[in-house]
Design a protein around this motif. Structure first.
Motif, mmCIF file in Angstrom:
data_model
loop_
_atom_site.group_PDB
_atom_site.id
_atom_site.type_symbol
_atom_site.label_atom_id
_atom_site.label_comp_id
_atom_site.label_asym_id
_atom_site.label_seq_id
_atom_site.Cartn_x
_atom_site.Cartn_y
_atom_site.Cartn_z
ATOM 1 N N VAL A 229 0.848 -1.042 -0.066
ATOM 2 C CA VAL A 229 -0.097 -0.094 0.141
ATOM 3 C C VAL A 229 0.861 1.089 -0.191
ATOM 4 N N MET A 230 1.824 1.283 0.724
ATOM 5 C CA MET A 230 2.868 2.315 0.977
ATOM 6 C C MET A 230 3.450 2.533 -0.420
ATOM 7 N N THR A 231 3.871 1.396 -1.219
ATOM 8 C CA THR A 231 4.516 1.712 -2.658
ATOM 9 C C THR A 231 3.508 2.356 -3.505
ATOM 10 N N PHE A 232 2.282 1.924 -3.435
ATOM 11 C CA PHE A 232 1.166 2.367 -4.464
ATOM 12 C C PHE A 232 1.060 3.802 -3.835
ATOM 13 N N LEU A 233 1.016 4.268 -2.701
ATOM 14 C CA LEU A 233 0.748 5.757 -2.490
ATOM 15 C C LEU A 233 2.172 6.491 -2.926
ATOM 16 N N ALA A 234 3.290 6.022 -2.719
ATOM 17 C CA ALA A 234 4.366 6.815 -3.141
ATOM 18 C C ALA A 234 4.572 6.867 -4.568
ATOM 19 N N ALA A 235 4.035 5.918 -5.403
ATOM 20 C CA ALA A 235 4.094 5.942 -6.997
ATOM 21 C C ALA A 235 2.671 7.037 -7.512
#
Length: 152
Positions: free
Chosen positions: A18-24
């Motif tokens: 989820v954090m990776t998607f938010l950063a992207a």
């Protein structure tokens, strides 16, 4: 029943995903030009010529510091079509003169950049007030042009 270590890491792995998607999603996609990435006017400052005296050099330094300290502008390192361009020159004679040439950014609809010339002059006794007046005139020119272009 045997515990599997992978199941204990499942919440951690899900939160990392989820954090990776938010950063992207937060990162710019690259479709914006540099001039479109901010609503703040961007300004390139060029000092013309060598200062004829120490007083002129001090005035140029004061003007540069006053312009760079403005929080509502973004300074750019090189002249660009999306940024305002300001050329500053100090001349000495009977009175001290700070001359400025302000060039507007090129517009998206194909209109050519416009150039505004302005001059602040005063006696040598008013050396401290001249840079302040110069920056005030510059602020008025940029803000009025930005308001006018936003209303079109």
């Amino acid at each position: 029943m045997k515990k599997v270590p992978f199941l204990r890491l499942r919440p951690v792995i899900l939160s990392l995903i989820v954090m990776t998607f938010l950063a992207a999603a937060w990162l710019p996609t690259g479709t914006f030009l540099p001039g479109e990435r901010t609503n703040k006017p961007q300004l390139f400052l060029a000092i013309d010529g060598a200062a004829p005296s120490q007083a002129a050099e001090d005035i140029l330094f004061d003007v540069q510091q006053r312009i760079e300290s403005r929080h509502e502008w973004r300074m750019v390192e090189a002249a660009a079509p999306y940024a305002w361009s300001l050329q500053v020159q100090v001349e000495e004679g009977e009175q001290l003169q700070i001359k400025g040439v302000l060039t507007s950014p090129q517009s998206v609809d194909g209109r050519a950049a416009q150039e505004q010339r302005f001059n602040i002059q005063g006696p040598y006794d008013a050396v401290g007030a001249l840079p302040e007046q110069f920056v005030k005139v510059l602020i008025d020119l940029v803000e009025n042009a930005e308001k006018h272009s936003a209303s079109l």
